[in-house]
Structures are given as structure tokens and as C-alpha cells.
Scaffold this active site. Structure first.
Site, PDB file in Angstrom:
ATOM      1  N   LYS A 288       0.894  -1.094   0.061  1.00  0.00           N
ATOM      2  CA  LYS A 288       0.063   0.015  -0.026  1.00  0.00           C
ATOM      3  C   LYS A 288       0.881   1.016  -0.003  1.00  0.00           C
ATOM      4  O   LYS A 288       1.872   1.346   0.701  1.00  0.00           O
ATOM      5  CB  LYS A 288      -0.748   0.042   1.386  1.00  0.00           C
ATOM      6  CG  LYS A 288      -1.952   1.282   1.339  1.00  0.00           C
ATOM      7  CD  LYS A 288      -2.396   1.500   2.597  1.00  0.00           C
ATOM      8  CE  LYS A 288      -1.690   1.398   3.904  1.00  0.00           C
ATOM      9  NZ  LYS A 288      -0.849   2.806   3.760  1.00  0.00           N
TER      10      LYS A 288
ATOM     11  N   GLY B  84       2.485  -5.236   7.177  1.00  0.00           N
ATOM     12  CA  GLY B  84       1.555  -5.990   7.930  1.00  0.00           C
ATOM     13  C   GLY B  84       0.220  -6.119   7.824  1.00  0.00           C
ATOM     14  O   GLY B  84      -0.517  -6.921   7.951  1.00  0.00           O
ATOM     15  N   SER B  85      -0.390  -4.820   7.755  1.00  0.00           N
ATOM     16  CA  SER B  85      -1.743  -4.728   7.643  1.00  0.00           C
ATOM     17  C   SER B  85      -2.248  -5.496   6.087  1.00  0.00           C
ATOM     18  O   SER B  85      -3.280  -5.933   5.937  1.00  0.00           O
ATOM     19  CB  SER B  85      -2.192  -3.171   7.334  1.00  0.00           C
ATOM     20  OG  SER B  85      -1.903  -2.557   8.552  1.00  0.00           O
TER      21      SER B  85
ATOM     22  N   HIS C 145      10.261  -4.602   6.592  1.00  0.00           N
ATOM     23  CA  HIS C 145       9.755  -4.324   7.749  1.00  0.00           C
ATOM     24  C   HIS C 145       9.562  -2.767   7.994  1.00  0.00           C
ATOM     25  O   HIS C 145      10.268  -2.112   7.910  1.00  0.00           O
ATOM     26  CB  HIS C 145       9.924  -5.062   8.975  1.00  0.00           C
ATOM     27  CG  HIS C 145      10.543  -6.362   8.832  1.00  0.00           C
ATOM     28  ND1 HIS C 145      11.713  -7.002   9.219  1.00  0.00           N
ATOM     29  CD2 HIS C 145       9.930  -7.330   7.710  1.00  0.00           C
ATOM     30  CE1 HIS C 145      11.926  -8.387   8.818  1.00  0.00           C
ATOM     31  NE2 HIS C 145      10.992  -8.504   8.140  1.00  0.00           N
TER      32      HIS C 145
ATOM     33  N   ASP D  88      -4.873   0.705   9.144  1.00  0.00           N
ATOM     34  CA  ASP D  88      -4.571   0.431   7.470  1.00  0.00           C
ATOM     35  C   ASP D  88      -5.223  -0.797   6.933  1.00  0.00           C
ATOM     36  O   ASP D  88      -5.292  -0.931   5.835  1.00  0.00           O
ATOM     37  CB  ASP D  88      -3.051   0.330   7.284  1.00  0.00           C
ATOM     38  CG  ASP D  88      -2.536   1.707   7.237  1.00  0.00           C
ATOM     39  OD1 ASP D  88      -3.131   2.645   6.954  1.00  0.00           O
ATOM     40  OD2 ASP D  88      -1.195   1.753   7.235  1.00  0.00           O
TER      41      ASP D  88
ATOM     42  N   ILE E 147       4.784   0.738   3.933  1.00  0.00           N
ATOM     43  CA  ILE E 147       4.006   0.492   2.967  1.00  0.00           C
ATOM     44  C   ILE E 147       2.981  -0.498   2.847  1.00  0.00           C
ATOM     45  O   ILE E 147       2.600  -1.334   2.256  1.00  0.00           O
ATOM     46  CB  ILE E 147       4.858  -0.024   1.632  1.00  0.00           C
ATOM     47  CG1 ILE E 147       5.988  -1.204   2.327  1.00  0.00           C
ATOM     48  CG2 ILE E 147       5.984   1.212   1.147  1.00  0.00           C
ATOM     49  CD1 ILE E 147       6.898  -1.729   1.154  1.00  0.00           C
ATOM     50  N   GLY E 148       2.726  -0.645   4.331  1.00  0.00           N
ATOM     51  CA  GLY E 148       1.466  -1.411   4.975  1.00  0.00           C
ATOM     52  C   GLY E 148       1.800  -2.898   4.857  1.00  0.00           C
ATOM     53  O   GLY E 148       0.785  -3.604   4.683  1.00  0.00           O
TER      54      GLY E 148
END
Length: 291
Positions: free
Chosen positions: A11, A104-105, A97, A137, A101-102
Site C-alpha cells: 500500500k 503487516g496490514s 518491515h 490500515d 507500505i502497509g
């Protein structure tokens, strides 16, 4: 089903205006979000219990217990849909990590999508309390791949006007910029929102519009990771790059180009003399793209 696989696309915040802060401490945002063809992969196969394995170039240090949003998303879906089956989940980690840029979401949203199909249950909508509890997110990532205008604390989503065909070159200097630390260092929390995004822009028009917008987290992020300035300067030096910016709280930066050929050429140019940076050409996904 014996096996299902999906992509968790990165993202990218092309803008990120911080417009206020609620009494509970959450910040109000106004952001143009796109998704790209760079991402992690989620694969599920049968298992009597829920378990997670992490592979890929960024697997090191990624938890496999409930410290990982993938496991929390799986348990949330099972509880909400009264599922008593397990699944073996493999997260193939290709995104860095704490990179803005999202990652984990996006992984959590992809897990919700693929497990709903795997368990043959109704998917959770983005405004479901169990989804909102996973993070601000996750609703946007659950709406991928369509470009979005994201408001509120991330839960207010509306389709963005059609964007032109374009691509990005993504560059991360491999320096963590933890989101809580970046927000803590933010000096002004009541800023104007985005200007209206016009319909029917070509890529030069989009670049001109982006150059009039902001990421209000850039100033605090560059204090935590001064390398961000070097990345942005390198992107600006490339003739094919039409606009640059920081995604989320960083440290991933983006450069807007006209097409994937330009993105690949720009990525190669950045890689020369920048050993250790993560660099990736990325196509901007449209609504309806298969994940």
C-alpha cells in the site's frame, strides 16, 4: 480446498495529510492510496490447528505467534464466523518491515480474504469491528487493489477518480521508521486536507497535482532516518521520474514514472552506487486486478 494462495500488495500513500487528532490519540488522515504489484504472498493449506510459517527474503525476525497480524487476523475471522477448523498459513515475506507500505496490514487483509474462501465463510467487511481492531490500515488493504481516498483514522474509504496508467519505483534505505515514533515527533497535527483530485488526468497532470500535495510525516521521518533525503534526491535526479514522495511514515520513498519500462530503468539506475537499499519497480494496480 487443499491449497489457496493470494498476494498482499504493498500500500503506497501518494499523499498523507494529517488533519487532526482524536481524544483517544488516533490521528485523522486524508490520503490518496494506491496498491502495487510488489507484495508478500499468503498460502493456506489444511491443518488441524492454526499455525504460521514465515519464509522469504524478509523473514528474519518476523514473529509466528499472535505478535503477527496474520495470526490475529486468522483468529479474528474464525471467532467472527464461528469456524472450528485450522489452517497452515505460510507468509512469504518480500516487503521490508516498518517501511510505510502497509506490509503487516496488507498481510492481515490478505489472510482475511484467503481464509474466508478456504473455510467457505462470508468475508468480513472493512467496517467490521474485528477488522478495525486489527489496525487503521487494514480496512484500506482489504479494499485492494482499487486506488482509494482514505480518511478518518483509516476507516473512511471512497474510490479515487480514475488514475492514468503509471508506475512507481520504490526505494527504502533499510532504516526503520517506527510509526509511533514518527507521529510522536510530528509538530503540527491540524493541517489542511488534500486538494480535489481531478478526473481524466494524464501522468503529467497527476505528477503536477502530487507536487502540490504533502506527506505531513516526512519532516519527522527524515529526522529519524536522514537517509530519506538521500533517497529522494536520487529519485529527483532521474529524468524519467515526474514526482517523488514518502509513503506513510517511511522510510520507503516513491518516484512516479510513466510506465513499467521507465520504472525498471529507474530502479537499475538507483541500484548503481546504492548498495544495501531495497529497490523495486512497481506497477500501480487498477480496480479488478487479480490478487
Amino acid at each position: 480446498m487443499s491449497r489457496l494462495t493470494t498476494t498482499a500488495p504493498a500500500k503506497i500513500n501518494l499523499t498523507l495529510h494529517v488533519t487532526g487528532r482524536r481524544d483517544d490519540g488516533y490521528h485523522l488522515l486524508d490520503s490518496l492510496v494506491v496498491f502495487v504489484d510488489q507484495g508478500d504472498r499468503i498460502t493456506v493449506t489444511p491443518s488441524p490447528e492454526l499455525r504460521l510459517t514465515v519464509t522469504g527474503p524478509f523473514a528474519a525476525g518476523v514473529p509466528v505467534d499472535d505478535g503477527n497480524l496474520v495470526m490475529r487476523a486468522a483468529r479474528a475471522l474464525a471467532k467472527a464466523r464461528d469456524v472450528d477448523r485450522g489452517a497452515a498459513i505460510v507468509l512469504d515475506k518480500h516487503l521490508p518491515h516498518a517501511a510505510g507500505i502497509g506490509g503487516g496490514s496488507a498481510d492481515a487483509a490478505a489472510t482475511l480474504r484467503v481464509l474466508a474462501a478456504f473455510w467457505n465463510v462470508a468475508p468480513l467487511p472493512g467496517d467490521h469491528p474485528a477488522v478495525l481492531a486489527l489496525g487503521a490500515d487494514v480496512p484500506a488493504c482489504l479494499a485492494a487493489p482499487a486506488p482509494l481516498r482514505m480518511g478518518g483514522v483509516g476507516e473512511l474509504l471512497q474510490p479515487a477518480p480514475a488514475l492514468p496508467d503509471c508506475a512507481l519505483v520504490l526505494v527504502n534505505p533499510r532504516h526503520d521508521t517506527p510509526t509511533p515514533a514518527v507521529f510522536k515527533a510530528l509538530e503540527c497535527r491540524d493541517n489542511p486536507g488534500m486538494k480535489a483530485l481531478p478526473d481524466g488526468m494524464d501522468v503529467d497532470g497527476l505528477a503536477a497535482w502530487l507536487n502540490q500535495q504533502r506527506n505531513d510525516l516526512l519532516a519527522p521521518a527524515r529526522v529519524i532516518a536522514p537517509q530519506i533525503d538521500a533517497v529522494l534526491d536520487r529519485l529527483r535526479s532521474l529524468p524519467a521520474v515526474k514526482a517523488v514522495g514518502l509513503s506513510g511514515s517511511g522510510a520507503t520513498c516513491w518516484g512516479l514514472v510513466a510506465d513499467m519500462a521507465s520504472a525498471r530503468q529507474a530502479a537499475r539506475a538507483v541500484q548503481i552506487g546504492s548498495s544495501g537499499w531495497w529497490v523495486a519497480p512497481a506497477g500501480v494496480l487498477r480496480a479488478g486486478a487479480v490478487l
